[in-house]
Design an enzyme around this catalytic site. Structure first.
Site, PDB file in Angstrom:
ATOM      1  N   GLY A 243       0.829  -1.199   0.000  1.00  0.00           N
ATOM      2  CA  GLY A 243       0.000   0.000   0.000  1.00  0.00           C
ATOM      3  C   GLY A 243       0.859   1.242   0.000  1.00  0.00           C
ATOM      4  O   GLY A 243       1.990   1.227  -0.498  1.00  0.00           O
ATOM      5  N   SER A 244       0.348   2.302   0.602  1.00  0.00           N
ATOM      6  CA  SER A 244       1.056   3.584   0.546  1.00  0.00           C
ATOM      7  C   SER A 244       2.263   3.607   1.487  1.00  0.00           C
ATOM      8  O   SER A 244       2.292   2.911   2.500  1.00  0.00           O
ATOM      9  CB  SER A 244       0.106   4.719   0.917  1.00  0.00           C
ATOM     10  OG  SER A 244      -0.281   4.593   2.264  1.00  0.00           O
ATOM     11  N   THR A 245       3.224   4.452   1.152  1.00  0.00           N
ATOM     12  CA  THR A 245       4.413   4.590   1.988  1.00  0.00           C
ATOM     13  C   THR A 245       4.035   5.146   3.365  1.00  0.00           C
ATOM     14  O   THR A 245       4.566   4.699   4.382  1.00  0.00           O
ATOM     15  CB  THR A 245       5.446   5.488   1.275  1.00  0.00           C
ATOM     16  OG1 THR A 245       5.902   4.767   0.120  1.00  0.00           O
ATOM     17  CG2 THR A 245       6.650   5.794   2.137  1.00  0.00           C
ATOM     18  N   GLY A 248       2.676   2.355   5.334  1.00  0.00           N
ATOM     19  CA  GLY A 248       3.795   1.428   5.578  1.00  0.00           C
ATOM     20  C   GLY A 248       4.634   1.868   6.767  1.00  0.00           C
ATOM     21  O   GLY A 248       5.049   1.046   7.593  1.00  0.00           O
ATOM     22  N   GLU A 265       5.668  -3.466   0.854  1.00  0.00           N
ATOM     23  CA  GLU A 265       5.808  -3.094  -0.555  1.00  0.00           C
ATOM     24  C   GLU A 265       4.994  -1.824  -0.706  1.00  0.00           C
ATOM     25  O   GLU A 265       3.778  -1.844  -0.581  1.00  0.00           O
ATOM     26  CB  GLU A 265       5.299  -4.242  -1.427  1.00  0.00           C
ATOM     27  CG  GLU A 265       5.854  -4.179  -2.824  1.00  0.00           C
ATOM     28  CD  GLU A 265       4.897  -3.476  -3.732  1.00  0.00           C
ATOM     29  OE1 GLU A 265       5.152  -2.294  -4.027  1.00  0.00           O
ATOM     30  OE2 GLU A 265       3.908  -4.100  -4.123  1.00  0.00           O
ATOM     31  N   CYS A 299       1.916   0.165  -8.423  1.00  0.00           N
ATOM     32  CA  CYS A 299       3.002   0.735  -7.624  1.00  0.00           C
ATOM     33  C   CYS A 299       4.259   0.915  -8.464  1.00  0.00           C
ATOM     34  O   CYS A 299       5.053   1.807  -8.210  1.00  0.00           O
ATOM     35  CB  CYS A 299       3.278  -0.140  -6.418  1.00  0.00           C
ATOM     36  SG  CYS A 299       3.448  -1.849  -6.850  1.00  0.00           S
TER      37      CYS A 299
HETATM   38  P1  NAI Z   1      -3.336   2.562   2.174  1.00  0.00           P
HETATM   39  O1  NAI Z   1      -1.892   2.241   2.227  1.00  0.00           O
HETATM   40  O2  NAI Z   1      -3.860   3.420   3.274  1.00  0.00           O
HETATM   41  O3  NAI Z   1      -4.177   1.191   2.169  1.00  0.00           O
HETATM   42  C1  NAI Z   1      -3.661  -0.068   1.818  1.00  0.00           C
HETATM   43  C2  NAI Z   1      -4.127  -1.116   2.815  1.00  0.00           C
HETATM   44  O4  NAI Z   1      -3.664  -0.756   4.117  1.00  0.00           O
HETATM   45  C3  NAI Z   1      -5.650  -1.239   2.946  1.00  0.00           C
HETATM   46  O5  NAI Z   1      -5.978  -2.601   3.164  1.00  0.00           O
HETATM   47  C4  NAI Z   1      -5.949  -0.427   4.187  1.00  0.00           C
HETATM   48  O6  NAI Z   1      -7.131  -0.840   4.831  1.00  0.00           O
HETATM   49  C5  NAI Z   1      -4.736  -0.731   5.050  1.00  0.00           C
HETATM   50  N1  NAI Z   1      -4.473   0.286   6.087  1.00  0.00           N
HETATM   51  C6  NAI Z   1      -4.690   1.629   6.007  1.00  0.00           C
HETATM   52  N2  NAI Z   1      -4.323   2.236   7.158  1.00  0.00           N
HETATM   53  C7  NAI Z   1      -3.861   1.261   7.986  1.00  0.00           C
HETATM   54  C8  NAI Z   1      -3.340   1.253   9.309  1.00  0.00           C
HETATM   55  N3  NAI Z   1      -3.221   2.379  10.027  1.00  0.00           N
HETATM   56  N4  NAI Z   1      -2.962   0.083   9.838  1.00  0.00           N
HETATM   57  C9  NAI Z   1      -3.047  -1.059   9.132  1.00  0.00           C
HETATM   58  N5  NAI Z   1      -3.547  -1.128   7.880  1.00  0.00           N
HETATM   59  C10 NAI Z   1      -3.949   0.021   7.300  1.00  0.00           C
HETATM   60  O7  NAI Z   1      -3.641   3.197   0.766  1.00  0.00           O
HETATM   61  P2  NAI Z   1      -4.951   3.912   0.178  1.00  0.00           P
HETATM   62  O8  NAI Z   1      -5.449   4.931   1.156  1.00  0.00           O
HETATM   63  O9  NAI Z   1      -5.900   2.898  -0.291  1.00  0.00           O
HETATM   64  O10 NAI Z   1      -4.348   4.669  -1.101  1.00  0.00           O
HETATM   65  C11 NAI Z   1      -3.586   5.856  -0.950  1.00  0.00           C
HETATM   66  C12 NAI Z   1      -2.401   5.858  -1.878  1.00  0.00           C
HETATM   67  O11 NAI Z   1      -1.550   4.770  -1.588  1.00  0.00           O
HETATM   68  C13 NAI Z   1      -2.708   5.693  -3.352  1.00  0.00           C
HETATM   69  O12 NAI Z   1      -3.072   6.885  -3.949  1.00  0.00           O
HETATM   70  C14 NAI Z   1      -1.398   5.192  -3.884  1.00  0.00           C
HETATM   71  O13 NAI Z   1      -0.531   6.265  -4.088  1.00  0.00           O
HETATM   72  C15 NAI Z   1      -0.868   4.329  -2.745  1.00  0.00           C
HETATM   73  N6  NAI Z   1      -1.131   2.894  -2.961  1.00  0.00           N
HETATM   74  C16 NAI Z   1      -0.093   2.096  -3.332  1.00  0.00           C
HETATM   75  C17 NAI Z   1      -0.300   0.755  -3.605  1.00  0.00           C
HETATM   76  C18 NAI Z   1       0.808  -0.138  -4.026  1.00  0.00           C
HETATM   77  O14 NAI Z   1       0.574  -1.061  -4.785  1.00  0.00           O
HETATM   78  N7  NAI Z   1       2.010   0.062  -3.536  1.00  0.00           N
HETATM   79  C19 NAI Z   1      -1.644   0.170  -3.551  1.00  0.00           C
HETATM   80  C20 NAI Z   1      -2.661   1.066  -3.071  1.00  0.00           C
HETATM   81  C21 NAI Z   1      -2.394   2.386  -2.814  1.00  0.00           C
END
Ligand code: NAI
Ligand code: MG
Length: 503
Positions: A243-245, A248, A265, A299
């Site tokens: 997910g997002s940095t 992460g 990742e 990503c």
């Molecule tokens: P996010 O990183 O917040 O979400 C990804 C996952 O993490 C989801 O399952 C979410 O429920 C979980 N999550 C969120 N906050 C958490 C926490 N505090 N503790 C544990 N788990 C948590 O990303 P989001 O808000 O969906 O997208 C935001 C940006 O992130 C996108 O615009 C993009 O730039 C990036 N992103 C990158 C990805 C990649 O493949 N590396 C995939 C999705 C988003």
């Protein structure tokens, strides 16, 4: 009694039973406080259904189920070969249900059905690949002295918490479940809020394949609630996250309390360098795929394209023509569609915000940057493919991950300069370059600070090859043989041979 399943008719006419509960111990249960999350079809903005959202209490139940399964004879007693067979069976079931699974992903995520079908092929291929590894987790024998026999064994890590994003819902689950199961771990996996439906449907296939209760538990829920509870749970030995940095980094912090093993990742702002000796048609094709595939929600998207000044104008024009030919915007279930909507209103607003920011900072919007005029019925989160030229390094659109069909073009004049510019980012996930000079290709590949380099292509990942980043793009590797390292730990065993004579 709250409902745990709903009959859904998808936009392509497919009628199926959609599980909407939490999957714990091979059973469907409701959330402890009855809260739900709404599932939106981003192409129509309509609600498809809503699913139960796990609370910390539900996460606790799932983690304890995974612990009991991990310690239990039913899973521990299965040798690698038999685990591999379960995984191969699972792969066959996914393959047999590929039409339904791809339909669900196209509806819940917005990706074109044909692309969703490709993702499901990746899912069953990954399970087959790691099913093959399940009985090949070898240790070593190490010569130390004649008085002892020293060897290592590879053990599963234990209960693995896996947090997945919405861009490739089931494929991201497979990347994590494949190596975890091959190594004999048990799992609690959390779906992304935006796209829980395909993985919930997949849960029933785990039961059908014969996985014992508690080996894989699947929850939906908010990141900050269910995700955070999973990361902090004392019974969880490992966290794998994509997910997002920003998230992460929060996960790293939370996981430090119990010093969990982690694999992350995260984000990227990957460069693609086009040298003036590149084979132009090929470079245009890959530059396009590298940023326009999956609506730019990858990503590893090569979102910064550096083009040599000798060919900059020609390349930009050819690229723009190619985009207008290929990026047919429309209903994800229409065969002609290449580009569907962004996954959510939030992402749609975010990407449009970057177009605004590019204008404010003085970049020139060469194409796009607005709501797509051709979106079906005037609804849905569709954005016109956006090409921004002559971008400067101080601009937000140059530095930040946008995650949309949005590319920035930059001119360069020397190899030395472009390597510096390509590496001038906090990220280090992927990179790519196009040239006809093999010596230069090899030299530049060695200098790019990234976990992956594609030469004369972009985003041509493969599940047999390690995937992951350096710098703020992550920790550890997924896929390939390296993916197994993330899910096993090495135990060193020193066996004293009790020799009576000295040697
Ligand atoms: P996010 O990183 O917040 O979400 C990804 C996952 O993490 C989801 O399952 C979410 O429920 C979980 N999550 C969120 N906050 C958490 C926490 N505090 N503790 C544990 N788990 C948590 O990303 P989001 O808000 O969906 O997208 C935001 C940006 O992130 C996108 O615009 C993009 O730039 C990036 N992103 C990158 C990805 C990649 O493949 N590396 C995939 C999705 C988003
Ligand atoms: Mg959705």
């Amino acid at each position: 009694m709250p409902r745990l399943t709903q009959t859904i008719t998808a936009p392509n006419g497919l009628k199926y039973e959609q599980p909407i509960g939490l999957f714990i111990n091979n059973q469907w249960v409701s959330s402890s406080d009855g809260k739900t999350l709404s599932c939106i079809n981003p192409a129509t903005e309509n609600e498809i259904t809503s699913v139960h959202a796990a609370t910390a209490e539900d996460v606790d139940a799932a983690a304890r189920a995974a612990r009991v399964a991990f310690e239990g004879e039913e899973w521990q007693g299965i040798v690698g070969t038999a685990r591999g067979r379960l995984m191969l069976k699972l792969a066959d079931l996914v393959e047999s249900q590929q039409h339904t699974l791809a339909t669900i992903e196209a509806m819940d995520n917005g990706k074109p059905y044909s692309q969703a079908l490709g993702d499901i092929e990746e899912v069953f291929s990954v399970f087959r690949y790691y099913g093959g590894w399940a009985d090949k987790n070898y240790g070593q024998t190490i010569e130390t002295s004649r008085a002892k026999f020293t060897y290592t064994i590879r053990e599963p890590i234990g209960v693995c918490g896996q947090i997945i994003p919405w861009n490739y819902p089931l494929a991201m689950a497979a990347w994590k479940l494949g190596p975890a199961l091959a190594c004999g771990n048990t799992v609690v996996i959390k779906a992304a809020e935006q796209t829980p439906l395909s993985i919930l449907y997949f849960a029933n296939l785990l039961v059908e394949a014969g996985f014992p209760p508690g080996v894989v538990n699947i929850i939906n829920g908010l990141g900050r609630e269910a995700g955070a509870a999973l990361v902090q749970h004392p019974e969880v030995d490992k966290i794998a996250f994509t997910g997002s940095t920003t998230t992460g980094k929060q996960i790293m912090k939370m996981a430090s309390a119990t010093m969990k093993n982690i694999t992350l990742e995260t984000g990227g702002k990957s460069p693609l360098i086009i040298f003036d000796d590149a084979q132009l048609e090929n470079a245009v094709k890959w530059a396009h795929y590298g940023i326009m595939g999956n609506m730019g929600q990858i990503c590893t998207s090569t979102s910064r394209v550096f083009v040599h000044e000798n060919i900059y104008d020609t390349f930009l024009q050819k690229f723009t023509d190619y985009v207008s030919k290929i990026n047919v915007i429309g209903d994800p279930f229409d065969e002609k569609t290449y580009q569907g909507p962004q996954v959510s209103k939030e992402q749609f607003d975010k990407v449009l915000g970057y177009a605004q920011s590019a204008k404010e900072e003085g970049a020139s919007i060469f194409a796009g940057g607005e709501i797509a005029q051709s979106r079906p019925n005037g609804k849905g989160y569709f954005i016109s493919p956006t090409i921004v030229s002559d971008v400067q390094p101080h601009m937000k659109v140059y530095k930040e991950e946008i995650f949309g069909p949005f590319v920035v073009f930059v001119r360069f004049s020397s190899e030395q300069d472009v390597i510096k510019m390509a590496n001038d980012t906090e990220y280090g996930l992927a990179s790519a370059l196009c040239t006809s000079d093999i010596t230069r290709a090899h030299r530049v590949a060695g200098k790019l600070k990234a976990g992956m380099v594609w030469i004369n292509s972009s985003n041509s990942s493969d599940f047999r090859v390690p995937f992951g980043g350096v710098k703020q793009s992550g920790v550890g590797r997924e896929l390939g043989q390296a993916g197994l390292d993330a899910y096993s730990s090495i135990k060193a065993i020193h066996l004293n041979l009790n020799l009576t004579t000295s040697i």
